[in-house]
Design an enzyme around this catalytic site. Sequence first.
Site, PDB file in Angstrom:
ATOM      1  N   TYR A  40       0.969  -1.197   0.054  1.00 59.98           N
ATOM      2  CA  TYR A  40       0.195   0.014  -0.173  1.00 59.98           C
ATOM      3  C   TYR A  40       1.097   1.157  -0.046  1.00 59.98           C
ATOM      4  O   TYR A  40       1.778   1.513   0.971  1.00 59.98           O
ATOM      5  CB  TYR A  40      -0.933   0.194   1.090  1.00 59.98           C
ATOM      6  CG  TYR A  40      -1.740   1.037   1.177  1.00 59.98           C
ATOM      7  CD1 TYR A  40      -3.143   0.975   1.047  1.00 59.98           C
ATOM      8  CD2 TYR A  40      -1.242   2.421   1.764  1.00 59.98           C
ATOM      9  CE1 TYR A  40      -4.092   1.999   0.898  1.00 59.98           C
ATOM     10  CE2 TYR A  40      -2.212   3.637   1.836  1.00 59.98           C
ATOM     11  CZ  TYR A  40      -3.753   3.329   1.411  1.00 59.98           C
ATOM     12  OH  TYR A  40      -4.644   4.458   1.236  1.00 59.98           O
TER      13      TYR A  40
ATOM     14  N   GLY B 272      -3.737  12.502   5.801  1.00 57.25           N
ATOM     15  CA  GLY B 272      -4.403  11.271   5.417  1.00 57.25           C
ATOM     16  C   GLY B 272      -3.046  10.282   5.380  1.00 57.25           C
ATOM     17  O   GLY B 272      -3.293   9.154   5.939  1.00 57.25           O
TER      18      GLY B 272
ATOM     19  N   TYR C 150      -2.590   9.200   8.952  1.00 62.27           N
ATOM     20  CA  TYR C 150      -3.696   8.261   9.436  1.00 62.27           C
ATOM     21  C   TYR C 150      -3.161   6.950   8.916  1.00 62.27           C
ATOM     22  O   TYR C 150      -3.348   5.890   9.671  1.00 62.27           O
ATOM     23  CB  TYR C 150      -5.099   8.841   9.033  1.00 62.27           C
ATOM     24  CG  TYR C 150      -5.871   7.709   9.201  1.00 62.27           C
ATOM     25  CD1 TYR C 150      -6.579   7.698  10.490  1.00 62.27           C
ATOM     26  CD2 TYR C 150      -6.397   6.767   8.390  1.00 62.27           C
ATOM     27  CE1 TYR C 150      -7.650   6.702  10.687  1.00 62.27           C
ATOM     28  CE2 TYR C 150      -7.412   5.719   8.657  1.00 62.27           C
ATOM     29  CZ  TYR C 150      -7.834   5.753   9.963  1.00 62.27           C
ATOM     30  OH  TYR C 150      -8.928   4.785  10.398  1.00 62.27           O
ATOM     31  N   GLU C 151      -2.957   6.789   7.394  1.00 61.71           N
ATOM     32  CA  GLU C 151      -2.749   5.598   6.901  1.00 61.71           C
ATOM     33  C   GLU C 151      -1.528   4.802   7.841  1.00 61.71           C
ATOM     34  O   GLU C 151      -1.467   3.678   7.813  1.00 61.71           O
ATOM     35  CB  GLU C 151      -2.283   5.748   5.532  1.00 61.71           C
ATOM     36  CG  GLU C 151      -3.668   6.194   4.666  1.00 61.71           C
ATOM     37  CD  GLU C 151      -3.381   6.700   3.371  1.00 61.71           C
ATOM     38  OE1 GLU C 151      -4.137   6.612   2.338  1.00 61.71           O
ATOM     39  OE2 GLU C 151      -2.104   7.415   3.212  1.00 61.71           O
ATOM     40  N   ILE C 152      -0.600   5.635   7.927  1.00 63.44           N
ATOM     41  CA  ILE C 152       0.651   4.873   8.876  1.00 63.44           C
ATOM     42  C   ILE C 152       0.150   4.443  10.113  1.00 63.44           C
ATOM     43  O   ILE C 152       0.501   3.351  10.752  1.00 63.44           O
ATOM     44  CB  ILE C 152       1.757   6.025   9.086  1.00 63.44           C
ATOM     45  CG1 ILE C 152       2.380   6.366   8.002  1.00 63.44           C
ATOM     46  CG2 ILE C 152       2.961   5.446  10.261  1.00 63.44           C
ATOM     47  CD1 ILE C 152       3.311   7.636   8.018  1.00 63.44           C
TER      48      ILE C 152
END
Length: 174
Positions: free
Chosen positions: A10, A103, A106-108
């Site tokens: 990802y 964003g 957040y993904e981390i």
Amino acid sequence: MSNNLQSRIYLAAPFFSDEQNERLKLVKEHLEANKTVGYIYEPADHQQTTIVNKYGSLEIAMTTREWQDATFRSDTQAIRQADAIVAILDYDYEHHNLVPDPGTIYEIGYAQALGKPIILIQATDVGGDPLNLMLTQYTAYFDHKDLNGYTTNDLVTYDFINFPQVNNDERLVF
């Protein structure tokens, strides 16, 4: 793990300026050249086309709850299905924005909570400022010099099957 030969990645990164998109493109090219990477999910390539078409443009669709919910579900599902996350910490220096993309942060965090290996890339020079301690729990770190080929330990040769610990961030040595 997707299979024992290649990993699903990802790729988290901001993509709001031409310069950020150029850096994102470079990282993606490095990942595509890596023999241990089989699939790359890049959120910029998954913008809910059906919903965008319904509203006539991405700019309008992005303001709707429908697009936001669909994008959130799609991206978080892709993180859950990934073997690892490659996250680009990129500041929009060109527009004097020195705050990392929320964003991407957040993904981390989401990937960390799921126990995914996190490969952190500092795409631009941050002037010697230390990383926030919440971002130091990565599996591997590459700074902006690695992207320009200054080291041999870069994304093209990194082992995305075994995820060895790599720390190329001298700022973390206290």
